[in-house]
Design a protein around this motif. Structure first.
Motif, PDB file in Angstrom:
ATOM      1  N   THR A 119     -12.696 -10.224   4.532  1.00  0.00           N
ATOM      2  CA  THR A 119     -13.270 -11.414   3.910  1.00  0.00           C
ATOM      3  C   THR A 119     -14.472 -11.934   4.682  1.00  0.00           C
TER       4      THR A 119
ATOM      5  N   THR B  25      -6.139  -9.288  -1.416  1.00  0.00           N
ATOM      6  CA  THR B  25      -6.026 -10.413  -0.486  1.00  0.00           C
ATOM      7  C   THR B  25      -7.383 -11.033  -0.199  1.00  0.00           C
TER       8      THR B  25
ATOM      9  N   GLU C 138      -8.294 -13.294  -3.006  1.00  0.00           N
ATOM     10  CA  GLU C 138      -7.512 -14.525  -2.931  1.00  0.00           C
ATOM     11  C   GLU C 138      -8.080 -15.476  -1.874  1.00  0.00           C
ATOM     12  N   GLU C 139      -8.486 -14.920  -0.731  1.00  0.00           N
ATOM     13  CA  GLU C 139      -9.076 -15.761   0.309  1.00  0.00           C
ATOM     14  C   GLU C 139     -10.404 -16.353  -0.150  1.00  0.00           C
TER      15      GLU C 139
ATOM     16  N   GLN D 116      -0.653  -5.817  -2.795  1.00  0.00           N
ATOM     17  CA  GLN D 116       0.738  -6.263  -2.936  1.00  0.00           C
ATOM     18  C   GLN D 116       1.642  -5.142  -3.422  1.00  0.00           C
TER      19      GLN D 116
ATOM     20  N   SER E 178       3.791  -8.326   6.910  1.00  0.00           N
ATOM     21  CA  SER E 178       2.930  -9.247   6.159  1.00  0.00           C
ATOM     22  C   SER E 178       3.630 -10.568   5.865  1.00  0.00           C
TER      23      SER E 178
ATOM     24  N   ASN F 122      -2.418 -12.220   5.994  1.00  0.00           N
ATOM     25  CA  ASN F 122      -3.577 -11.739   5.252  1.00  0.00           C
ATOM     26  C   ASN F 122      -4.323 -10.641   6.010  1.00  0.00           C
ATOM     27  N   ASP F 123      -4.532 -10.853   7.313  1.00  0.00           N
ATOM     28  CA  ASP F 123      -5.183  -9.812   8.125  1.00  0.00           C
ATOM     29  C   ASP F 123      -4.377  -8.515   8.071  1.00  0.00           C
TER      30      ASP F 123
ATOM     31  N   ARG G 217      -2.299  -7.490   5.733  1.00  0.00           N
ATOM     32  CA  ARG G 217      -2.373  -6.858   4.417  1.00  0.00           C
ATOM     33  C   ARG G 217      -3.670  -6.055   4.276  1.00  0.00           C
TER      34      ARG G 217
END
Length: 466
Positions: A9, A32, A35-36, A100, A113, A119-120, A122
């Motif tokens: 991200t 992920t 999402e972030e 996921q 996770s 998050n990192d 994943r």
């Protein structure tokens, strides 16, 4: 073997157009990361939220109406239009990875996770999964998070790297200083020169290949007190103006004189008529702000070259909002710009009524304190603009400010790369480093690294030892 790049991200926040930076290779965005970005786009921190929205919009333009199967396999990335608006060419593929759904693979140590760093982990697991399922591909995890890079390698990921497109240098020690010092005599190293006298000026014409590095508006100095100024460069030759060192040291702005040669060269560049952008770097206490302010008062109040002085600086972190402090924009910015009041006191502290003198100067010179957030979209004409603490700005932020410079205006950018307080930026990726290296070849820009602490013995000791 092909290459697949998994982006973290923070890469998209640092450069919302990073997707276009990987040539003809495949770029993977984990779910992920989306999402972030979705959470960050609504933050009150305007700069970060804006970059998150830019990244989302870029992904949306590439994805378009692609079917779910195409998103998993990769949608063609169409290159950005070139300056001459030639036909766009496909240069790779973008895939969205549903992390996921990662399944257990034998001998692959996926990270947990279900904790604070979920998050990192994943995102790292996406790269580990691709490494296990695509043995004929080289899988790269690209992240600006140093700890995440270490953790990914420790988890068995073979290829982890920083995002490098924004770096113009490999080592900050190689940053252009605005001058080159030659040991001994400069002329002992020059094989061919032609010298001409133009009224009061002496011009040396030297083949370009004999001077390295070489760029416009730089100084050449040696141990024999030679000072040369590169006033012009053509296809074959560099034209060097011979400057008397003593006259250089006797310059003055608003009652201030240089205390060392680097300050004297900065004086000369500030005075240089053919410069729209002046970049001054250097450690704390080297006089950057004082020189810029003294020059600003000189050319605004005495010479009437500008109608106003615009003073701005970043408010860490990431030029955040100036908040709900009471008062006008200038009153809100006062705590951040106290350094300019300190330097006004230096310039007028000896006056009989110093506070009255400072207030008079502020009004007469029309000094305006601005927040960087409110400079976007404006155009400043007939103004001298001073940007302080620029080391904490990204290249995109600094570029957006420089593009605000209107007709008959000039901008002075100040910064110290040793005092970056922005967690998303390091000296190699700072906007200050970026403009120094990219503007040094611009005929109407100049750079000077002012060294030598001139504040106190304690400041010099602290800079070198603490």
């Amino acid at each position: 073997m092909g290459k697949i790049y998994v982006l973290d991200t923070n890469v998209l926040l640092h450069d919302p157009l990073a997707i276009f930076a990987f040539g003809k290779h495949k770029v993977v965005i984990p779910m992920t990361v989306l999402e972030e970005l979705d959470v960050i786009k609504d933050r009150r921190d305007k700069d970060v939220s804006r970059e998150a929205r830019m990244a989302i919009n870029t992904i949306d333009r590439i994805v378009g109406n692609a079917a779910p199967k195409q998103l998993l396999e990769g949608v063609p990335i169409i290159a950005q239009p070139t300056k001459d608006k030639t036909t766009q060419v496909s240069q790779g593929a973008l895939a969205i990875y549903p992390d996921q759904k990662i399944a257990k693979i034998d001998n692959v140590p996926f990270l947990n996770s279900n904790h604070d760093h979920a998050n990192d982990n994943r995102i790292i697991n996406v790269a580990l999964s691709l490494q296990a399922t695509h043995p004929r591909e080289r899988i790269y995890l690209v992240t600006k998070d140093i700890n995440m890079r270490i953790k990914a390698k420790g988890s068995g990921l073979e290829r982890v790297e920083d995002y490098r497109k924004d770096k113009v240098l490999d080592d900050v020690d190689l940053l252009s200083k605005g001058y080159t010092h030659f040991e001994g005599s400069f002329w002992e190293k020059i094989e061919k020169v032609k010298t001409e006298q133009h009224v009061r000026h002496t011009i040396h014409t030297i083949p370009k290949h004999e001077i390295d590095p070489l760029y416009p508006n730089m100084f050449l100095i040696d141990d024999m007190e030679f000072v040369g100024f590169v006033c012009n460069i053509d296809e074959e030759y560099a034209y060097i103006l011979d400057i008397n060192k003593q006259s250089l040291m006797h310059q003055s702005f608003w009652g201030i004189n240089p205390r060392n040669l680097e300050q004297a060269m900065a004086f000369y560049l500030l005075r240089h008529e053919n410069s729209d952008l002046m970049i001054m770097t250097g450690p704390a206490g080297s006089g950057k702000t004082l020189l810029a302010l003294a020059y600003a008062l000189q050319v605004t109040m005495e010479e009437k070259r500008f109608n106003k002085i615009i003073v701005a600086r970043s408010t860490p972190p990431m030029a955040e909002d100036i908040g709900f402090l009471p008062g006008t924009e200038e009153e809100k910015m006062a705590p951040w710009l106290a350094a300019f009041d300190d330097n006004l006191e230096i310039l007028h502290g000896a006056d009989e009524h110093s506070f009255s003198s400072i207030d008079y100067v502020k009004q007469k010179a029309n000094i305006q304190f601005k927040s960087l957030n409110f400079m976007r979209g404006r155009s400043f004409n007939n103004a001298l603009i001073i940007i302080d603490e620029a080391q904490g700005l990204t290249q995109f932020q600094l570029k957006s400010i420089i593009t605000r410079v209107g007709s008959n205006s000039r901008i002075i950018v100040l910064g110290n790369l040793a005092q970056i307080d922005n967690k998303y930026i390091n000296p190699l990726t700072s906007g200050l480093t970026y403009i120094v290296e990219n503007c040094k070849a611009f005929n109407y820009a100049s750079v000077m690294h002012v060294n030598g602490i001139e504040r106190s013995r304690l400041a010099e000791f602290a800079e070198e030892n603490l």
